[in-house]
Design an enzyme around this catalytic site. Sequence first.
Site, PDB file in Angstrom:
ATOM      1  N   ILE A 157      21.361 -61.136  82.406  1.00 22.28           N
ATOM      2  CA  ILE A 157      22.620 -61.211  81.669  1.00 22.28           C
ATOM      3  C   ILE A 157      23.499 -59.991  81.921  1.00 22.28           C
ATOM      4  O   ILE A 157      24.716 -60.034  81.718  1.00 22.28           O
ATOM      5  CB  ILE A 157      22.327 -61.360  80.158  1.00 22.28           C
ATOM      6  CG1 ILE A 157      23.552 -61.922  79.421  1.00 22.28           C
ATOM      7  CG2 ILE A 157      21.861 -60.030  79.558  1.00 22.28           C
ATOM      8  CD1 ILE A 157      23.248 -62.385  78.013  1.00 22.28           C
ATOM      9  N   LYS A 158      22.913 -58.915  82.422  1.00 23.70           N
ATOM     10  CA  LYS A 158      23.655 -57.681  82.648  1.00 23.70           C
ATOM     11  C   LYS A 158      24.698 -57.807  83.755  1.00 23.70           C
ATOM     12  O   LYS A 158      25.591 -56.958  83.864  1.00 23.70           O
ATOM     13  CB  LYS A 158      22.693 -56.536  82.959  1.00 23.70           C
ATOM     14  CG  LYS A 158      21.720 -56.205  81.837  1.00 23.70           C
ATOM     15  CD  LYS A 158      22.411 -55.598  80.639  1.00 23.70           C
ATOM     16  CE  LYS A 158      21.409 -55.082  79.621  1.00 23.70           C
ATOM     17  NZ  LYS A 158      22.044 -54.392  78.491  1.00 23.70           N
ATOM     18  N   ASP A 159      24.603 -58.845  84.578  1.00 26.35           N
ATOM     19  CA  ASP A 159      25.633 -59.059  85.608  1.00 26.35           C
ATOM     20  C   ASP A 159      27.015 -59.178  84.981  1.00 26.35           C
ATOM     21  O   ASP A 159      28.018 -58.727  85.557  1.00 26.35           O
ATOM     22  CB  ASP A 159      25.342 -60.346  86.397  1.00 26.35           C
ATOM     23  CG  ASP A 159      24.138 -60.228  87.302  1.00 26.35           C
ATOM     24  OD1 ASP A 159      23.530 -59.141  87.355  1.00 26.35           O
ATOM     25  OD2 ASP A 159      23.796 -61.228  87.948  1.00 26.35           O
TER      26      ASP A 159
END
Length: 452
Positions: free
Chosen positions: A43-45
């Site tokens: 999800i950090k993208d």
Amino acid sequence: MDIKNNILETIGNTPLIRLNKVTRNFPCTVAAKVDYFNPGNSIKDRMALKMVEIAEKEGKLKPGGTIIEGTSGNTGMGLALAAVVKGYKCIFVTTDKQSKEKADILKAVGAEVIVCPTNVAPEDPRSYYSVAARLAKEVPNSYHMNQYDNLANRLAHYETTGPEIWKQTDGKITHLVCTAGTGGTITGAAMYLKEKNPNIQVWAIDVYGSLLTKYFRTGEIDMGEVHPYISEGFGEDFVPKNYEMRVIDHFEQVTDKDGAVMARRLAKEEGLFCGYSAGSCLQGLMQLKDRLKKDDLVVCILHDHGSRYVGKIYNDQWMMERGFLDVKTFKDIVSSRAHNRLISVEPANTVAETVELMKKYDIEHLPVIKDGEQVGSISENGLFNKVFSNPEIKHAAVAEVMEVSLPIVAFDTPIERISSLITRENGAVLSKDEAGNYHIVTKYDIIQSLTK
């Protein structure tokens, strides 16, 4: 045609997947927002790209510059993807508790990785927070992203994660459950969802050893709450600026063990090969399930992919060393038996004596021991074939008819490993205890231990 211009255009719009087996005892529907479908497998993208875009817009990140960040691995991957496409260099600072796979992946996409000690205070010059800040001052044309205090972090989830969940649930979501680390994901998504429906409950999942839970409940930053923990990707020893505690309704803490075990359950029961925080997120929800009602619709955020943890939570030895994996071992089988004395024969014993021992103790396999060491074995089937073809062999010495030695394993060997060694040729396995005494485990011992 639908052709993406670059990898960054594939970020977001990840699937919402119903959980069926892990949550079968729940009164309501539980769905997982599976964000390992992002190109960097986490999800950090989303927030990594947003931080880069805003830094470019504000003139803080200039052409040919260097991105510097302290990361547990996933934010670094997102930033590295953006750097590859946009032409930046990356220096990432991480801690020695993070999995080796994370550091190797960052290096694979061209980043320089610096590893710092975990168990130091944030203000310690050796901490990864301090090292990242120092590098940003020393490296020319560089910018420290600082995901903890950079509000672009939560903005990314306000603009993408929250709206996607709202749309995917037709606005029927009643609970958002998410692990709490930098605060960006849970705060950004919660801010959007609460604007749509202020009655949505937002539950943050924390780890024991983090100070976030006590801070949420009391407003006090208590360093006495802080102690080392193994869980990765969430929990903090300070309060990042991305938090807006008013949009969070509850904090729940989980143990390192429970989070790791639940991650493995997700893989085996749902086919969702997720990271440590995903297991912790589901475990936290398990602890809160009595608060749920029949018509609720719960969305859990599963942050990253299990490939980051194959050397840790998906490694049996790593799990057993920390007491996380409740597996039965050779020692457990021996300890549970009524008799512990090993029945054996010596090479000089006769076949007739051996047969009498087998009948007396109702056993099929005997090790042949000489001077305290195994030199061969005798099996009921092997003896039957030999005696049937030559009845006079009963007067022969065991040394003349014995078979190959039985496999020898460590006393703490798991049952799964033992069972793979028991074949048609090897009907049992031996091991020595701490005192140097031999013990034997047969296929029947394993069957009994697994059916108790």
